[in-house]
Design a protein around this motif. Structure first.
Motif, mmCIF file in Angstrom:
data_model
loop_
_atom_site.group_PDB
_atom_site.id
_atom_site.type_symbol
_atom_site.label_atom_id
_atom_site.label_comp_id
_atom_site.label_asym_id
_atom_site.label_seq_id
_atom_site.Cartn_x
_atom_site.Cartn_y
_atom_site.Cartn_z
ATOM 1 N N ALA A 1 50.693 17.533 45.275
ATOM 2 C CA ALA A 1 51.988 18.148 45.581
ATOM 3 C C ALA A 1 52.588 17.574 46.857
ATOM 4 N N VAL A 2 51.771 17.451 47.898
ATOM 5 C CA VAL A 2 52.268 16.935 49.176
ATOM 6 C C VAL A 2 52.749 15.497 49.026
ATOM 7 N N GLY A 3 52.049 14.724 48.201
ATOM 8 C CA GLY A 3 52.403 13.313 48.045
ATOM 9 C C GLY A 3 53.583 13.057 47.130
ATOM 10 N N ASN A 4 53.972 14.061 46.348
ATOM 11 C CA ASN A 4 55.057 13.885 45.382
ATOM 12 C C ASN A 4 56.370 14.385 45.989
ATOM 13 N N ASP A 5 57.100 13.479 46.616
ATOM 14 C CA ASP A 5 58.355 13.876 47.270
ATOM 15 C C ASP A 5 59.581 13.557 46.415
ATOM 16 N N ARG A 6 59.352 13.296 45.134
ATOM 17 C CA ARG A 6 60.485 13.018 44.240
ATOM 18 C C ARG A 6 61.099 14.353 43.817
ATOM 19 N N VAL A 7 62.284 14.602 44.297
ATOM 20 C CA VAL A 7 62.995 15.827 43.923
ATOM 21 C C VAL A 7 63.443 15.699 42.474
ATOM 22 N N SER A 8 63.231 16.753 41.704
ATOM 23 C CA SER A 8 63.682 16.752 40.307
ATOM 24 C C SER A 8 65.201 16.645 40.281
ATOM 25 N N LYS A 9 65.676 15.497 39.856
ATOM 26 C CA LYS A 9 67.115 15.241 39.876
ATOM 27 C C LYS A 9 67.824 16.048 38.805
ATOM 28 N N ARG A 10 69.037 16.435 39.113
ATOM 29 C CA ARG A 10 69.865 17.164 38.172
ATOM 30 C C ARG A 10 71.107 16.353 37.851
#
Length: 745
Positions: free
Chosen positions: A726-735
C-alpha cells in the motif's frame, strides 16, 4: 412427490444470492414424521424470501441429513392461506400484515372465526365491528392485505428470476396495479426506475419472456448500465472505445450495434458525446490528462449521461464566473485586515491573505499542519470586518467536526442550501446565498452533483475557500473536484506542509506523513504495546485473512476496551479496504454483530434483504435519501422495531428517522465499514485489517485516509507485506473527468 402444508415458525438460514433456505415449519396436521419435540419440521430448498407466519404448501421429498436428521427437501413452494382457526390466528399475528399485531389478531379471529380472511379481503369495512379498530386502522389493514395479494401475484412471476419478496414490494409500490404488465412489457424499466434491481436481473426476466438479444430496449439498457457502472466508480464520462467494448461484452453483441445505439441515444439527448484531449492506455484503463496545449492526435470521444454533462459544464462555468468577479464582496477590506497574527506560520498567513484577496482559493494540507488554526484566524478576520460567512461540509459528521474545531455554527451543504424533500434546494441560481464568504471543509469529498448545486447558489462576488486534504481518497460520488481545480491552475492553491509541535508528538500524525511520503509507518509490536501505554499506533501481525479477522474481533471486543476504556461499539470503528473475504466488511460485520450485539429473547430483530437487523445495531445509510434527509455514509443506531407497522426507527446524531421494512436495503451494518465510507469522519479509535488478499485496493491514499480517521488510537491488523504494498503504490485511481480541461479553456 410428498406434500407438506403448514406455517413458518422461524427462518434458520437464508442466502439472498440463490434463495437457499432452511426454515422450521409447524405442520397444519400433526404427524410424527420429521417432527421434533417442539412439533416442528426442518424444511430446506431454494425458496422465495419468506417471513415467519406465512403458510406454505410444499412438494418435495424426505431426506436424511447425516448431522441434522430427517428433513423435507422442497422442490415446489406455493404460498397459501391457512384454513384452521389456530392457523389464521398465527398467520395474522405474525406481523405479516401491516397494522395487525398478536393481540389484535386474536380479537379479529375471535369475532369472525373461519370467515376472517374472507372478511379482510372482501368486506374490510366490517373490521370496525372489532373493538379498537377505527376507520383508519381498517383502511390500513385492507390496504396491506391488497398489497400482499398483489405482491404474491408478482412473486409468482418473479421468483424464478431471483427477485426477493422485498424487491417485489418495491416494484408494486413503484407501479401499483400496473406492476405485472409493466414488468412483462419492458423489464428493463426495473433497472432504470427501482433501486436494488440491476440490469442483470432485468435481463434474465427479458430473456425468459422471449425478448431477442438485439431488442432496442436491451441494447439501450446495456449502454446506460455501463455508463452507470462508470459513475459508480467515480467516472463522469467513459471514452467511447471503453464504453463500446464493455457494452458489447456485457450484451454479447458486436461493436457496430452498440455504436448505432449510441447515435440513437445521442439524438434523443439521453447521452452527450464530445471530443476531449486525453492520453489514454485503453488496455489498462489508465490515463494521464494533458495539462499543456493539447495535441489533436490524442483526442478521444467522451460519452456522458446527459445530467453529468450539464453538471460538469455548469461547475466549470460557475467557477470561472466566481474567479473572474471583481470587485468582490471583500474588495472594501482595508489593509489592516490582511495584516495577521505573527504567531501564524508564513504558509498559514499566505493562505488567509489569498482567501481574502481572491474570490476562489484552495487550502490543502495533511493532519497537524494547521488548517484549522488558519481557518479560525480567517474567521476572526471576517468577524472583525463584520463580513458575513458560512461554514459547511459535504456530510453531517464532517460538519459536526468543523463546528467543534472552530467553535462556530457549521452545517451540511444540503442544510446550507435549504434542501427540503419534494421542493429541492431553496437557494439556487434564482435565489443565491446572501453571504460574503463561504468555507467548504473536507472538499476532497465534494462530488460533481453536490458541487453543481452548491455553486449555482453562489453569486459572483462571493468568496469561496475550499479546504481539504488532496492526498485523501476522492469523493464517493462521481467527479474529482478538488484535484481537478488544483490541476487547472485557474485558482490559487496554498499547501500547508509544516507539522506543528503539538501534532508532532502523535504517532498517528507522524505515521500518516510517513505513509504519504512513501515510508513504512513505525509502530510498537503487539507484544511491546502492553509496556507502552502512551503509544497510539500499533500492529497485530497476521499471516492469513482468517487470522486477521480473529485479531480484529479480539482487539475490538476485548483489548482496546480493557486497555483504553473505549466503548467497542460507539468509539471503535473497523475500516476495511474491501467488502469480500474473511477480513472484509461483510464478514466482519456479521461477526462483530454477534459479539457486540448478540441475539436475545428480549431483543427484537427482523431479517430483511438477507441481513439481520437487531435492536441496538450500528447502521449506515448507503445511498442518499433526500426525502428522509439522510445521506450516504450517515451512521446511526437501530432504536425501535415495529412488527405491526413493518417499520423501524434509526437514531442518527441529530434526529430519529422512520424506515419501512422494504427500505432496509438502504441500510447496512456499520461495525465495520469501507475506508471510502469513512471519509470526512473521525473516530476515537480505528482498527484496519491489511492483508495481501486485498491487493487490488492496497493504495497509499487509501491507507493514508484510513489512518487519518483515528483521533487517539490506530491499530493495524495483518501482513507487513500488505502495508508495504500500500505504501509503495502511489498511483491514484484516475477518474474520467474533464473539469480541469474545461476550466483551462
Amino acid at each position: 412427490m410428498d406434500t407438506l402444508r403448514g406455517s413458518i415458525e422461524r427462518i434458520t438460514f437464508y442466502n439472498s444470492d440463490n434463495g437457499y433456505t432452511v426454515l422450521r415449519l409447524r405442520p397444519e396436521i400433526h404427524q410424527r414424521r420429521g417432527q421434533d419435540r417442539e412439533g416442528l419440521i426442518t424444511v430446506t430448498g431454494n425458496l422465495p424470501e419468506l417471513s415467519p407466519g406465512e403458510y406454505l404448501q410444499l412438494s418435495g421429498k424426505w431426506v436424511t441429513h447425516p448431522k441434522h436428521g430427517l428433513q423435507f427437501e422442497t422442490q415446489i413452494c406455493e404460498q397459501s392461506l391457512p384454513a384452521t382457526l389456530v392457523g389464521i390466528r398465527r398467520y395474522l399475528g405474525s406481523g405479516l400484515i401491516k397494522g395487525i399485531g398478536t393481540r389484535l389478531a386474536e380479537r379479529i379471529v375471535d369475532h369472525f372465526g373461519t370467515e376472517t380472511l374472507d372478511v379482510i379481503e372482501n368486506q374490510p369495512e366490517l373490521l370496525r365491528q372489532v373493538p379498537d379498530i377505527g376507520p383508519k386502522r381498517a383502511r390500513m389493514i385492507a390496504g396491506a392485505w391488497e398489497q400482499q395479494r398483489q405482491v404474491k401475484e408478482i412473486m409468482l412471476f418473479l421468483h424464478s428470476y431471483g427477485v426477493s419478496t422485498n424487491l417485489a414490494v418495491k416494484i408494486y409500490k413503484q407501479y401499483g396495479d400496473q406492476a405485472l404488465s409493466i414488468v412483462q412489457g419492458d423489464p428493463y424499466r426495473l433497472a432504470r426506475d427501482i433501486y436494488g434491481v440491476g440490469f442483470m436481473t432485468a435481463d434474465r426476466i427479458a430473456k425468459a419472456l422471449g425478448l431477442p438479444e438485439d431488442h432496442p430496449s436491451r441494447l439501450e439498457a446495456g449502454v446506460i448500465y455501463t455508463l452507470n457502472q462508470g459513475t459508480s466508480d467515480g467516472h463522469v464520462f467513459l471514452p467511447d472505445q471503453i464504453l463500446i467494448d464493455d457494452t458489447a461484452k456485457l450484451l454479447a453483441t458486436n461493436s457496430d450495434q452498440v455504436e448505432q445505439v449510441l447515435d440513437h441515444l445521442s439524438t434523443r439527448e439521453v447521452i452527450h458525446r464530445e471530443t476531449i484531449p486525453y492520453n489514454i492506455s485503453l488496455d489498462s484503463h489508465q490515463f494521464q490528462k494533458i495539462s499543456s496545449q493539447p495535441d489533436t492526435s490524442n483526442d478521444i470521444t467522451a460519452t456522458y449521461l446527459m445530467p453529468l454533462y450539464y453538471q460538469e459544464t455548469g461547475v466549470a462555468n460557475a467557477i470561472k464566473a466566481l474567479a473572474a468577479a471583481w470587485p468582490s464582496r471583500l474588495s472594501d477590506l482595508p489593509p489592516i485586515f490582511v495584516t495577521l497574527d505573527a504567531g501564524l506560520s508564513n504558509q498559514q498567513q499566505t493562505a488567509i491573505k489569498t482567501a481574502l484577496s481572491h474570490p476562489v482559493s484552495i487550502l490543502t494540507g495533511g493532519p497537524g499542519t494547521g488548517k484549522t488554526t488558519a481557518l479560525k484566524a480567517l474567521i476572526t478576520a471576517l468577524e472583525t470586518a463584520r463580513k458575513s460567512y458560512a461554514l459547511a461540509s459535504p456530510t453531517g459528521r464532517a460538519a459536526k467536526r468543523l463546528a467543534q474545531a472552530t467553535d462556530r455554527p457549521a452545517s451540511t451543504i444540503h442544510r446550507l442550501l435549504g434542501f427540503s424533500p419534494g421542493d429541492g434546494f431553496k437557494y439556487n441560481h434564482e435565489n443565491t446565498l446572501a453571504v460574503d464568504f463561504v468555507v467548504i471543509d473536507e472538499a476532497s469529498m465534494l462530488d460533481l452533483w453536490l458541487a453543481y448545486h452548491f455553486l449555482k447558489a453562489l453569486s459572483p462576488g462571493t468568496h469561496l475557500l475550499l479546504v481539504g486534504d488532496v492526498d485523501q481518497l476522492s469523493s464517493v460520488g462521481a467527479g474529482d473536484i478538488l484535484r481537478d481545480l488544483i490541476s487547472s491552475d485557474l485558482v490559487p492553491v496554498t499547501r500547508l506542509t509544516e507539522i506543528f509541535r503539538q501534532a508532532a508528538h502523535s504517532d498517528i500524525i507522524a505515521n500518516a506523513h510517513r505513509i504519504n511520503t512513501g515510508q513504512i509507518p513505525i509502530f510498537s509490536s503487539a507484544q511491546e504495546k502492553d509496556s507502552d501505554p502512551a503509544g497510539d499506533f500499533y500492529l497485530f501481525p497476521a499471516d492469513t485473512p482468517e487470522e486477521s479477522a480473529n485479531w480484529v474481533l479480539d482487539v475490538v471486543c476485548k483489548r482496546i476496551p480493557q486497555k483504553f476504556g473505549l466503548h467497542p461499539r460507539d468509539a471503535i470503528q473497523v475500516l476495511a479496504p474491501m467488502y469480500r473475504g474473511p477480513a472484509g466488511v461483510t464478514a466482519l460485520n456479521e461477526q462483530l454483530q454477534n459479539k457486540l450485539n448478540p441475539a436475545a429473547m428480549t431483543k427484537p430483530e427482523v431479517k430483511l434483504f438477507g441481513q439481520t437487523f437487531r435492536l441496538g445495531d450500528k447502521l449506515m445509510q448507503t445511498q442518499n435519501n433526500y426525502d428522509k434527509e439522510v445521506f450516504n455514509g450517515d451512521v446511526g443506531y437501530l432504536f425501535a422495531i415495529n412488527p405491526t407497522d413493518h417499520s423501524m426507527v434509526i437514531s442518527f446524531e441529530d434526529r430519529a428517522v422512520n424506515y419501512d421494512w422494504n427500505e432496509a436495503d438502504q441500510l447496512s451494518l456499520a461495525y465495520a465499514i469501507s475506508v471510502h465510507k469513512a471519509q470526512g469522519s473521525e473516530f476515537p479509535a480505528v482498527v484496519i485489517p491489511m492483508i495481501t488478499q486485498h491487493y487490488i485496493m492496497l493504495q497509499r491514499n487509501l491507507l493514508y485516509t484510513a489512518v487519518t480517521r483515528a483521533r487517539t488510537l490506530c491499530v493495524l491488523v495483518g501482513d507487513r507485506r500488505a502495508i508495504a504494498i500500500a505504501v509503495g503504490n502511489d498511483r491514484v485511481s484516475k477518474r474520467y473527468t474533464a473539469l480541469d480541461w474545461r476550466l483551462r479553456n
